[in-house]
Every structure is written in C-alpha cells, then in structure tokens.
Scaffold this active site. Structure first.
Site, short mmCIF file in Angstrom:
data_model
loop_
_atom_site.label_atom_id
_atom_site.label_comp_id
_atom_site.label_asym_id
_atom_site.label_seq_id
_atom_site.Cartn_x
_atom_site.Cartn_y
_atom_site.Cartn_z
N ASN A 147 0.82 -1.22 0.00
CA ASN A 147 0.00 0.00 0.00
C ASN A 147 0.86 1.27 0.00
O ASN A 147 0.37 2.35 0.32
CB ASN A 147 -0.99 0.00 1.17
CG ASN A 147 -0.31 -0.18 2.52
OD1 ASN A 147 0.89 0.03 2.64
ND2 ASN A 147 -1.08 -0.58 3.52
N ARG A 286 3.08 7.27 11.63
CA ARG A 286 2.51 6.80 12.88
C ARG A 286 2.33 7.98 13.82
O ARG A 286 3.20 8.86 13.92
CB ARG A 286 3.41 5.75 13.55
CG ARG A 286 3.38 4.38 12.88
CD ARG A 286 2.01 3.70 12.95
NE ARG A 286 1.99 2.42 12.29
CZ ARG A 286 1.55 2.20 11.04
NH1 ARG A 286 1.06 3.20 10.33
NH2 ARG A 286 1.56 0.98 10.53
N GLN A 315 -5.65 3.48 18.33
CA GLN A 315 -6.64 3.29 17.26
C GLN A 315 -7.57 2.16 17.63
O GLN A 315 -7.08 1.07 17.88
CB GLN A 315 -5.93 3.01 15.93
CG GLN A 315 -5.21 4.25 15.39
CD GLN A 315 -4.68 4.09 13.99
OE1 GLN A 315 -4.14 5.01 13.44
NE2 GLN A 315 -4.78 2.91 13.41
N HIS A 334 -7.65 6.01 9.76
CA HIS A 334 -6.48 5.36 9.15
C HIS A 334 -6.93 4.58 7.90
O HIS A 334 -7.23 3.38 7.98
CB HIS A 334 -5.85 4.43 10.18
CG HIS A 334 -4.48 3.96 9.82
ND1 HIS A 334 -3.61 3.43 10.74
CD2 HIS A 334 -3.82 3.93 8.64
CE1 HIS A 334 -2.48 3.10 10.15
NE2 HIS A 334 -2.58 3.38 8.86
P1 NAD Z 1 10.28 1.74 4.08
O1 NAD Z 1 10.88 0.75 5.00
O2 NAD Z 1 10.37 1.53 2.61
O3 NAD Z 1 10.89 3.20 4.35
C1 NAD Z 1 11.10 3.71 5.63
C2 NAD Z 1 12.27 4.67 5.54
O4 NAD Z 1 12.38 5.36 6.80
C3 NAD Z 1 13.59 3.96 5.29
O5 NAD Z 1 14.24 4.52 4.17
C4 NAD Z 1 14.37 4.19 6.57
O6 NAD Z 1 15.76 4.30 6.39
C5 NAD Z 1 13.76 5.51 7.06
N1 NAD Z 1 14.01 5.76 8.47
C6 NAD Z 1 13.99 4.90 9.50
N2 NAD Z 1 14.33 5.53 10.65
C7 NAD Z 1 14.58 6.81 10.32
C8 NAD Z 1 14.97 7.95 11.07
N3 NAD Z 1 15.21 7.87 12.40
N4 NAD Z 1 15.15 9.12 10.42
C9 NAD Z 1 14.94 9.20 9.07
N5 NAD Z 1 14.56 8.15 8.31
C10 NAD Z 1 14.38 6.98 8.94
O7 NAD Z 1 8.76 1.87 4.52
P2 NAD Z 1 7.53 2.51 3.74
O8 NAD Z 1 6.82 1.47 2.97
O9 NAD Z 1 7.99 3.74 3.05
O10 NAD Z 1 6.60 2.86 4.99
C11 NAD Z 1 7.02 3.80 5.95
C12 NAD Z 1 6.07 3.81 7.13
O11 NAD Z 1 4.81 4.34 6.72
C13 NAD Z 1 5.71 2.43 7.69
O12 NAD Z 1 6.69 1.95 8.58
C14 NAD Z 1 4.40 2.69 8.38
O13 NAD Z 1 4.61 3.13 9.71
C15 NAD Z 1 3.80 3.81 7.56
N6 NAD Z 1 2.68 3.33 6.73
C16 NAD Z 1 1.45 3.90 6.92
C17 NAD Z 1 0.38 3.46 6.18
C18 NAD Z 1 -0.98 4.07 6.33
O14 NAD Z 1 -1.98 3.46 5.93
N7 NAD Z 1 -1.09 5.28 6.87
C19 NAD Z 1 0.53 2.41 5.25
C20 NAD Z 1 1.81 1.91 5.03
C21 NAD Z 1 2.87 2.36 5.80
#
Ligand code: NAD
Length: 387
Positions: A147, A286, A315, A334
């Site tokens: 997603n 989050r 949530q 969400h």
């Molecule tokens: P991903 O793993 O591809 O990317 C996450 C990025 O965050 C990575 O590049 C990582 O290096 C970076 N990161 C980690 N710690 C960090 C920090 N302290 N400072 C800066 N960057 C940091 O994940 P994604 O698919 O892009 O998803 C990211 C987040 O989005 C998920 O973990 C989830 O919490 C959230 N998400 C929300 C929904 C929603 O429905 N709202 C859906 C999917 C994901």
C-alpha cells in the site's frame, strides 16, 4: 493443524457491500524498482472487493479451512476480555492490520506460547512489541510495498488539501450552505515555490517526492540511508543529515519513517518550534512520531498552519481525542493504506506469507521485520529496537 487468528476492522455500519462503485481495479504486476507484487499459488477473492473488514476475512477462509486449519476472525480487541485475548493463548498465527491494530504487547505475547508468526496485512509492524517478539522466537512479517503508493497518493492529497484550505471551503458550501469566498481564500495558498520535505525516503517517501516533483516545489528529505546521487539529481533533492535540519528548512513536512525508538516523539514542542511559522505537517506514518498535545498547541498558536494525516494513537481514538476538534486539520481515519486497490495486494501478500510458512519455504526478505532472533529484511534496514 494451525489456529490462525485475524483481527480486522468492523464491517461498514450499513453492512457488507452488495456491490461497488467500480467494476474492477487496475491490474498492477510490479512496483517501482522491480519488486514483484504478491505471488500466492491461489486466490479466493475478487480484487476490488472489501477484504480488510471482518466479513471480507482477507479472502483466506477457504484456503485455510481446506487445509484443516482453524480460522478465527474478529474485530473485538480491547483488553482484557476481548475475543482477541480469549483466542490468543492457543493461536499459532496472528494476522492484524495497522488500521485496526491488535496491539501485541509483551503481556499478550507471553500469554501465547504457540504464537510463532505475526503477519501485518499492510505495512508497519510497530503494533507488535518487537523486542518481545524477538525474545519469543517469533517471525514478524508484513506485505512490504502493498500500500506504499496508496499512502503516497493520500499524503500528496492531504498536502494539497491543507495548503489550499479545502476542508473549510468545502464546509462553507455544504454544511454551512454559504458562498463565502473571502472566508475560504484567506488561508488559501499555492504549493508552487514552497519548500517541501519528507522524513524517511523509503518506498512511500520516495513515491511522495516523485509525485511532488511536477508541482515546481523545492524538494528536501532526510533519511538514515541517503538516496543514490542519480536520484537526488533527477528529483532535485536537498538532503538533510537529521530531522531538525529538515524541519527548519521547509514549509511543508510529510512524515514517512516507521515508528521505532529513534522516531518516537521526534516532533515534540521543541522540534515543531524550529519550523517556519505557518508550516504544515502531514503524518501518514505513525501518530506517536509526533507529540499529540504539541501539535494542538502549535495549531492554536499559529506555529503550524495545518496538520493532516490518518494515523492516531490509540486506534480507534476515544471520542474526546483532541485531534478530532483541533483547528486547521484535515484528518481522516487510518484509511490511506486500505484502498480497495491496496486490499487486493495485502490480502494476496498475506496468503503468500502463509503459504511459505506452511510449506517451510522462505518468506521474501523484503517482507520480514523480525526473524531468526532479531530484526531481519526490511526490519533490519528500517527499524531499531531499544537496548
Ligand atoms: P520503508 O521501509 O520503505 O521506508 C522507511 C524509511 O524510513 C527507510 O528509508 C528508513 O531508512 C527511514 N528511516 C527509519 N528511521 C529513520 C529515522 N530515524 N530518520 C529518518 N529516516 C528513517 O517503509 P515505507 O513502505 O515507506 O513505509 C514507511 C512507514 O509508513 C511504515 O513503517 C508505516 O509506519 C507507515 N505506513 C502507513 C500506512 C498508512 O496506511 N497510513 C501504510 C503503510 C505504511
């Protein structure tokens, strides 16, 4: 035979839909960068149907029952007397979703001696206490990329909704039955020319940057993993070594890092205070990455001109959660990662993970958060655990 416990969001208040607004969804076979969409051996649902709610059952019932497994699906999850708490102690697998999270706390994990696999039907496994999962010898897996594009579209939408003051303008013509141009435009700006940044340039963050590029904005980002120089040059990105430098340099900030010890409460009063007056924050990552009350205070003082997102804590949030009534917001529940399009992918990916687990075949590394006694795969790249 195994017992699989799925905690899914409740059906629509008017009941499970008999039909849908559209007849089909586009067929997506691969993600940017080349990762393949889920490849289960079979599927028992029609893509485009509501799969993430209790009656949708992620389309898994026939598959699991044909194997002789027990499949329990519930939305009842509040401790201590919920169906989740009653069914957990003899479950082998828990499936949950960030939209309606089964918070797998240390206590709940300790109550489930047979629990070996927690699957997130979606992305983001912070609702699982990862140190406890590691100590318990569990595997935690999620449907990476399922997603990500959905969320990137939602984040871009919420940026535009905030900057263009959409919600109050909509409310003038519908709820208030007015035609109040001046009221609607007195907070209405163009995004063009603004400094826009993302925290976390992973799958979602990078998709947001790519979608914003044609808007003629100045793009910034910060991530613990810097992007390749070709990508920075292609998108015209300015990299910042930390969140503070990023926050101080932008008009709009979109948060896309996971929730883990490095990011929890990162956007507190102090961090929001270094932003330009009248900045906007969009948070689809989050809720606990920002300080709930600092956001409300900054909206009231004008330090923030707007806050939008779809992630809350807990949530579902209680009726009196202050984000329901704060000014200059464009919140949704969400939902960004649970479009009907995304549901087809995360349901198929959940089935792929289960098929691998039952067959003793490896789960794709990109789906792994915890495995083999520690962070693994995407978990090792994107998360940390305290201690
Ligand atoms: P991903 O793993 O591809 O990317 C996450 C990025 O965050 C990575 O590049 C990582 O290096 C970076 N990161 C980690 N710690 C960090 C920090 N302290 N400072 C800066 N960057 C940091 O994940 P994604 O698919 O892009 O998803 C990211 C987040 O989005 C998920 O973990 C989830 O919490 C959230 N998400 C929300 C929904 C929603 O429905 N709202 C859906 C999917 C994901």
């Amino acid at each position: 035979m195994a017992k699989i416990l799925a905690v899914l969001y409740p059906d629509p208040v008017d009941g499970y839909p008999p039909d849908y607004a559209r007849d089909e969804i586009p067929a997506i076979t691969g993600y940017p960068g080349g990762q393949a969409t889920p490849t289960p051996r079979g599927l028992d649902f029609t893509p485009g149907q509501l799969l993430g709610s209790v009656s949708g059952e992620l389309g898994l019932r026939r598959f699991l029952e044909d194997r002789g497994d027990t499949y329990v699906v519930t939305s009842d999850k509040e401790p201590p007397d919920s169906t989740l708490d009653r069914e957990l102690p003899d479950s082998d697998v828990v499936i949950s979703q960030p939209f309606w999270p089964a918070y797998l706390t240390a206590e709940r994990i300790a109550s489930a001696p047979r629990l070996k696999l927690a699957i997130t039907a979606g992305i983001g496994s912070d609702h699982v206490d990862l140190p406890s999962a590691i100590a318990h010898g569990m595997t935690v897996a999620e449907v990476t990329f399922s997603n990500s594009i959905s969320v990137s579209e939602h984040a871009v939408m919420q940026i535009l909704i905030l900057v263009h003051n959409f919600v109050p303008a909509h409310d003038w013509v519908t709820g208030k039955k007015g035609w109040n141009i001046a009221d609607s435009v007195s907070r209405n700006y163009d995004l063009e020319g603004m400094d826009v940044g993302v925290l976390g340039s992973g799958r979602i963050g990078q998709a947001v940057l790519r979608r914003l590029k044609p808007f003629e904005v100045n793009l910034h980002y910060s991530d613990v993993h810097r992007l390749p120089r070709e990508v920075e040059e292609e998108l015209g990105l300015t990299w910042h070594p930390d969140a503070r430098s990023l926050a101080a340099s932008v008009d709009v900030l979109s948060i896309h890092a996971p929730l883990h010890p490095q990011t929890q409460n990162l956007f507190d009063e102090d961090m929001i205070g270094v932003m330009r007056r009248g900045s906007y924050i969009v948070n689809t990552a989050r809720a606990l990455i920002v300080d709930r009350d600092a956001v409300v205070a900054a909206l009231n003082s004008g330090q923030l001109a707007g806050y939008a997102g779809d992630v809350w804590y807990p949530q579902p949030p209680p009726p009196d959660h202050p984000w329901r009534t704060m000014p200059s917001e464009a919140m949704t529940p969400h939902v960004s990662g649970s479009t009907l399009s995304a549901q087809a992918r995360y349901a198929a990916g959940t089935r792929e993970i289960l098929e691998c687990w039952f067959d003793g075949r490896p789960i794709r590394p990109e789906y792994l958060i915890v495995d083999g006694g520690g962070l693994a795969g995407t978990g090792a790249r994107s998360y940390t655990v305290a201690g």
